[in-house]
Design a protein around this motif. Structure first.
Motif, short mmCIF file in Angstrom:
data_model
loop_
_atom_site.label_atom_id
_atom_site.label_comp_id
_atom_site.label_asym_id
_atom_site.label_seq_id
_atom_site.Cartn_x
_atom_site.Cartn_y
_atom_site.Cartn_z
N PHE A 42 0.38 -1.39 -0.34
CA PHE A 42 0.21 0.02 0.02
C PHE A 42 0.99 1.09 0.20
CE2 PHE A 42 -3.85 -2.08 2.19
CZ PHE A 42 -4.61 -2.25 1.03
N GLU A 43 1.71 1.37 0.78
CA GLU A 43 2.99 2.43 0.79
C GLU A 43 3.52 2.69 -0.51
OE1 GLU A 43 5.54 4.52 4.54
OE2 GLU A 43 5.51 1.80 3.98
N LYS A 44 3.37 1.87 -1.34
CA LYS A 44 4.35 2.40 -2.52
C LYS A 44 3.30 2.40 -3.49
CE LYS A 44 8.28 -1.45 -1.83
NZ LYS A 44 8.41 -2.69 -2.60
N GLU A 45 1.91 1.68 -3.47
CA GLU A 45 1.00 2.05 -4.63
C GLU A 45 -0.06 3.01 -4.27
OE1 GLU A 45 -0.69 -2.07 -5.46
OE2 GLU A 45 1.38 -3.19 -5.74
N LYS A 46 0.02 3.84 -3.06
CA LYS A 46 -1.23 4.80 -2.75
C LYS A 46 -2.92 4.14 -3.01
CE LYS A 46 1.80 6.24 -0.05
NZ LYS A 46 2.08 6.77 1.06
N PRO A 47 -3.22 2.58 -2.69
CA PRO A 47 -4.53 3.06 -3.55
C PRO A 47 -5.64 3.57 -2.65
CG PRO A 47 -3.74 0.63 -1.76
CD PRO A 47 -3.02 1.69 -2.11
N PHE A 48 -5.33 4.21 -1.94
CA PHE A 48 -6.41 5.14 -1.21
C PHE A 48 -6.44 6.69 -0.95
CE2 PHE A 48 -6.16 1.09 1.49
CZ PHE A 48 -7.40 0.76 0.34
N ALA A 49 -5.35 7.27 -2.50
CA ALA A 49 -4.98 8.88 -2.46
C ALA A 49 -6.19 9.39 -2.82
CB ALA A 49 -3.98 8.69 -3.25
N GLY A 50 -6.60 10.21 -2.01
CA GLY A 50 -7.89 11.01 -2.49
C GLY A 50 -9.37 10.49 -1.50
N ILE A 51 -8.16 9.32 -0.93
CA ILE A 51 -10.48 8.51 -0.50
C ILE A 51 -10.52 9.56 1.18
CG2 ILE A 51 -11.20 6.21 0.75
CD1 ILE A 51 -11.21 7.00 -2.42
N ARG A 52 -11.45 9.52 1.76
CA ARG A 52 -11.83 9.03 2.74
C ARG A 52 -12.62 8.86 4.23
NH1 ARG A 52 -13.41 13.99 -0.12
NH2 ARG A 52 -16.49 13.54 0.64
N LEU A 53 -12.27 7.92 4.11
CA LEU A 53 -12.16 6.33 5.50
C LEU A 53 -12.71 6.31 7.20
CD1 LEU A 53 -10.53 3.24 3.91
CD2 LEU A 53 -11.17 3.98 6.63
N ILE A 54 -13.69 6.88 7.47
CA ILE A 54 -13.31 5.95 8.62
C ILE A 54 -13.87 4.57 8.76
CG2 ILE A 54 -14.97 8.15 9.30
CD1 ILE A 54 -17.48 6.90 9.05
N ALA A 55 -13.59 4.43 10.30
CA ALA A 55 -12.79 2.57 10.54
C ALA A 55 -13.30 2.87 12.40
CB ALA A 55 -11.34 2.26 10.68
N CYS A 56 -15.07 1.87 12.38
CA CYS A 56 -15.40 2.04 13.96
C CYS A 56 -15.37 0.30 14.31
CB CYS A 56 -17.08 2.13 13.31
SG CYS A 56 -18.27 1.79 14.86
N CYS A 57 -14.48 0.72 15.06
CA CYS A 57 -13.89 -0.88 14.63
C CYS A 57 -13.60 -0.54 16.63
CB CYS A 57 -11.76 -0.70 14.41
SG CYS A 57 -12.66 -1.05 13.07
N HIS A 58 -13.02 -1.95 17.12
CA HIS A 58 -12.14 -2.12 19.02
C HIS A 58 -11.41 -1.70 18.45
CE1 HIS A 58 -16.25 -4.52 19.39
NE2 HIS A 58 -15.71 -5.22 18.91
N VAL A 59 -11.19 -0.06 19.26
CA VAL A 59 -9.03 0.32 19.09
C VAL A 59 -9.11 -0.64 20.21
CG1 VAL A 59 -8.72 2.63 19.49
CG2 VAL A 59 -10.52 1.98 18.76
N THR A 60 -7.67 -1.40 19.65
CA THR A 60 -7.27 -2.31 19.99
C THR A 60 -5.12 -2.42 19.35
OG1 THR A 60 -7.81 -4.31 18.35
CG2 THR A 60 -8.99 -4.23 20.08
#
Length: 425
Positions: A42-60
């Motif tokens: 992911f760090e090389k390819e940046k598939p989420f460039a420009g994407i706003r994302l929210i994660a509702c998860c257990h914060v572990t």
């Protein structure tokens, strides 16, 4: 705690906890090689460039690695808790202080704070939602219809959340793609069975310090989580009773060597009750009335509704805290019922959740499900979509590779045989 405003950058308990959180996150990373490989790509390819994302998860500590991977992929991501008791405050602090990821989560936050954090997340106007239990998606549909146009899709990895999404689809309100991460083989076979099995009993033991050998443990529900819980409890020497509504699952429990009966019959027999059904009021007032003195009840399903705590509180003449995450309800008969973890997820309320080796596969699925949504933006029909089989198998292959385990491969002759209908015995 940071002052509450709609433009706040985070809301965590104490940023000074960050060094402890970083140490624990790094420890978890030792057993998450699959997600690390995905993060590096992911760090090389940046598939989420420009994407706003929210994660509702257990914060572990494990969730931290997912959040870090998504940010490495270019996502403008924020993280909120999916359960008021599942946050690890040191992890939340580290993600803010060391990784610059906005986190809105505090262990023990009240329901009002929890719902406010859901609204804060939606203020981010997400293109992708990672949900645990579908609270964020349900709120979006009920209260923020105008934001659905921004949405590429959502992912969900809890049984409870998938049940809700199917209900949304039946009602015609799921008007965008949702990826069913929960039912990926590399999720439910391992996360639900081995992760829930171990972490549930870890939570029970940390909360109570009781010896499970010789105890009668009643497991409500024999899905993958119930199977793992029953298996692990038996391994510690407990006698297991299973309650079920599905005849196929019930006969499987019988064949696995467990007693099966209705909760009404199990209630007087159990020393410890564990609910893992995803439904409401599995343990009710009439069950509390006939339980042994000192019987313990806890839940490992996503929401705190499987045990009817309102009915229990209505019967109680006294409620007192006897240990951390352990409350004793005294009944008019003089007997007591002990509730662990407030009826919330016991493995996260009183312990640390699933082992990182298991979550490595679950969160690999989450990361690749998000990439799948972005790659197929505008191509997927509204409704539930499974993780592609080749993605699921690739995660398993990477995990085996990291464990130093090799597989056989088919010979050309075997490939020909499996593709032929003329070759017989």
């Amino acid at each position: 705690m940071t002052a509450t405003t709609t433009k706040q950058k985070h809301e965590v308990k104490d940023l000074s906890l960050a060094p402890i959180g970083k140490q624990r996150i790094e420890w978890a990373g030792r057993e998450m090689p699959v997600l690390k490989q995905i993060r590096d790509r992911f760090e090389k390819e940046k598939p989420f460039a420009g994407i706003r994302l929210i994660a509702c998860c257990h914060v572990t500590t494990e969730t931290a690695h997912l959040a870090i991977a998504l940010k490495a992929g270019g996502a403008d991501a924020i993280l909120i808790a999916s359960n008021p008791l599942s946050t690890q405050d040191d992890v939340a602090a580290c993600l803010v202080a060391d990784y610059g990821i906005p986190v809105f989560a505090i262990k023990g936050e009240d329901n009002d704070t929890y719902h406010r954090h859901v609204q804060t997340a939606l203020d981010h106007r997400p293109n992708i939602i990672i949900d645990d239990g579908s609270d964020v998606v349900a709120t979006l549909i009920q209260e923020r219809q105008h934001q659905i146009a921004d949405l590429i899709g959502t992912t969900e990895e809890t049984t409870t959340g998938i049940v809700r999404l199917r209900a949304m689809h039946r009602d015609g309100v799921l008007t965008f793609p949702a990826v069913n991460v929960n039912d990926a083989d590399t999720k439910h076979f391992f996360d639900n069975r081995y992760g829930t099995g171990q972490s549930t009993l870890d939570g029970v033991i940390r909360a109570t310090n009781v010896l499970l050998a010789g105890k009668t443990v009643v497991v409500a529900g024999y899905g993958w989580c119930g199977k793992g819980t029953a298996m692990r409890a038996r391994g510690l020497g407990a006698n297991i009773i299973v309650t079920e509504i599905d005849p196929t699952k019930a006969i499987e429990a019988v064949m696995d060597g467990f007693r099966v009966m209705p909760m009404a019959e199990a209630a007087p027999l159990g020393d410890l009750f564990i609910t893992v059904t995803g439904n409401k009021h599995v343990i009710r007032g009439e069950h509390f009335d006939v339980m042994k003195d000192g019987a313990m009840v806890c839940n490992s399903g996503h929401f705190d509704i499987e045990i009817d705590l309102k009915a229990l509180a209505g019967k109680a003449t006294e409620v007192k805290q006897v240990r951390n995450f352990t409350q004793e309800y005294r009944l008019p008969s003089g007997k007591s019922v002990v509730v662990l973890g407030e009826g919330r997820l016991i493995n996260l309320a009183a312990a640390e959740g699933h082992p990182s080796a298991v979550m490595d596969m679950s969160f690999a699925n989450q990361a690749l499900a998000c990439e799948y949504l972005v790659t197929n933006k505008g191509k997927l029909e509204p409704g539930l979509h499974s993780i592609p089989v080749d993605v699921d198998k690739e995660i398993a292959r990477l995990k085996l590779q990291a464990m130093g385990i090799s597989l056989d491969s088919l010979t050309p002759d075997q490939i020909e045989y499996t593709n032929s209908w003329t070759a017989g015995t």
